[in-house]
Write an enzyme that holds these catalytic residues in place. Structure first.
Site, PDB file in Angstrom:
ATOM      1  N   HIS A 167       0.866  -1.177   0.000  1.00 49.24           N
ATOM      2  CA  HIS A 167       0.000   0.000   0.000  1.00 49.24           C
ATOM      3  C   HIS A 167       0.906   1.231   0.000  1.00 49.24           C
ATOM      4  CE1 HIS A 167      -2.994  -2.821   2.168  1.00 49.24           C
ATOM      5  NE2 HIS A 167      -3.141  -2.897   0.854  1.00 49.24           N
ATOM      6  N   GLU A 170       1.493   3.977   2.742  1.00 53.76           N
ATOM      7  CA  GLU A 170       2.039   3.545   4.040  1.00 53.76           C
ATOM      8  C   GLU A 170       3.561   3.681   3.997  1.00 53.76           C
ATOM      9  OE1 GLU A 170       0.252  -0.303   4.550  1.00 53.76           O
ATOM     10  OE2 GLU A 170      -1.758   0.542   4.364  1.00 53.76           O
ATOM     11  N   HIS A 260       3.540  -2.819   6.934  1.00 56.26           N
ATOM     12  CA  HIS A 260       2.417  -1.937   6.620  1.00 56.26           C
ATOM     13  C   HIS A 260       2.288  -0.801   7.641  1.00 56.26           C
ATOM     14  CE1 HIS A 260       0.202  -4.279   3.473  1.00 56.26           C
ATOM     15  NE2 HIS A 260       0.954  -5.255   3.957  1.00 56.26           N
ATOM     16  N   GLU A 336       2.265  -3.940  11.492  1.00 54.94           N
ATOM     17  CA  GLU A 336       1.577  -2.663  11.299  1.00 54.94           C
ATOM     18  C   GLU A 336       2.171  -1.588  12.212  1.00 54.94           C
ATOM     19  OE1 GLU A 336      -0.798  -2.030   9.149  1.00 54.94           O
ATOM     20  OE2 GLU A 336      -1.646  -3.980   8.576  1.00 54.94           O
TER      21      GLU A 336
END
Length: 376
Positions: A167, A170, A260, A336
């Site tokens: 993504h 990010e 991420h 994350e």
């Protein structure tokens, strides 16, 4: 004279009205070929010592509306040093209030990691003498998909894969990779030397260079969310995943990390593979061993807050971590980091940022080293 511009790498915003510095109206832009809205990055000129109010009037259309709660925008005068500025959410309008000290100032959803930085990272890594750069192919817009290989590349080596920035918005993910590479390629670091004695690392610093340059949040130039393409990728829609996945099948995988950022949850956390069909006690113990070692390696990591675990057999195998974990029966984690501050260890001035992401990347080598004996 007030001017707002975005004609640079990753720049993106929609201007509704920009006549009065105290009431600038903006919209969150969508990805170039998809409806995701969240990323912004723009330059404002001609407003030194004026009280700016930048109002985003379409937060209800954003991909993650909860991401704006307790969020503070990032700001820089030189695009090197970034800091947080007061940002409020009221009646669905996100407002940045700031008085610039210079005539040129930048605002962004998170500290950018530009394509030039990406290329510099590749060059610096190669110059270490320990890293080989491999071209796997091209993106839809013709940018290079590069793989960094670090290690002896012998059959007995453990195969450790780390990918980032599926993504593109990010950006903390590539800051993280810079930290991984900085430590792994340090000849004087004993953990790095011990790892490379037994393992070969395969690292993709940026899975989505097209989306990064275009200023997309989640998709590539074709509008594909790469982290939903792993079961059936195609050269037409998701060449980035197709080419990386092919190389993984050639090398094998013993440990996989997918890096991420999360828009809403203000913590660093891991998301595991409890839902894949082949999840068993061995993988459970590997996950727990890795998490415990990570808790020791970095106070920025925690294991209380995160995503809800998938029920047994219910994992979405289109997602990279699930596909790789199931296919190779290996430890596979999604890591994350927050777009907001990290509530585990908050910083009022900078929140979570590029340097903290980089330091977390350095720290991840310690839990990897701690589980080497258990990976096979």
């Amino acid at each position: 004279m007030l001017k707002i511009s975005t004609q640079f790498d990753g720049g993106k915003v929609e201007i509704v009205e920009a006549n009065d510095p105290s009431n600038i109206l903006l919209k969150l832009p969508k990805d170039n070929a998809a409806e995701f809205r969240q990323w912004f990055y723009f330059r404002v000129q001609g407003v030194a010592y004026q009280n700016l109010r930048l109002n985003f009037i379409n937060t209800a259309e954003s991909a993650y509306p909860a991401g704006w709660e307790d969020y503070q925008a990032m700001c820089s005068y030189d695009r090197i040093n970034w800091f947080r500025v007061p940002t409020t959410l009221e009646n669905g309008i996100l407002t940045i209030c700031h008085t610039p000290l210079s005539n040129s100032v930048y605002y962004a959803y998170f500290e950018p990691y530009t394509y030039e930085q990406h290329l510099n990272l590749l060059g610096d890594s190669q110059s270490s003498g320990l890293c080989q750069i491999e071209d796997l192919g091209s993106t839809i817009q013709g940018r290079d998909i590069n793989l960094l290989t670090i290690g002896n590349q012998v059959a007995s080596d453990l195969k450790i894969w780390i990918i980032a920035r599926q993504h593109p918005g990010e950006t903390m993910a590539e800051w993280f990779i810079e930290g991984v590479l900085g430590r792994l390629l340090d000849h004087q670091d004993p953990t790095a030397r011990a790892l490379l004695d037994r393992a070969t690392f395969y690292i993709v610093p940026n899975m989505n260079p097209d989306g990064s340059v275009l200023g997309n949040l989640r998709t590539n130039a074709a509008g594909a969310n790469l982290n939903r393409e792993w079961l059936q990728p195609s050269m037409h829609n998701s060449p980035e995943v197709y080419l990386v996945r092919e190389r993984m099948h050639e090398t094998g995988v013993d440990l996989f990390l997918d890096i991420h950022g999360d828009e809403s949850i203000p913590y660093v956390f891991l998301s595991g593979n409890e839902g894949i069909p082949s999840f068993d006690e061995r993988l459970h113990q590997l996950q727990e061993q890795f998490k415990q070692a990570f808790l020791v390696a970095s106070p920025d990591f925690q294991d209380k807050y995160g995503y809800k675990k998938d029920a047994a057999g219910q994992a979405n195998l289109n997602i990279a971590t699930s596909y790789i974990g199931e296919t190779f029966k290996c430890l596979a984690y999604t890591l994350e980091m927050p777009f907001k501050d990290n509530n585990q260890w908050p910083d009022d001035d900078f929140g979570w940022n590029g340097q903290r992401s980089l330091r977390l990347g350095e720290a991840i080598l310690s839990p990897i080293y701690s589980i080497l004996d258990s990976l096979r």
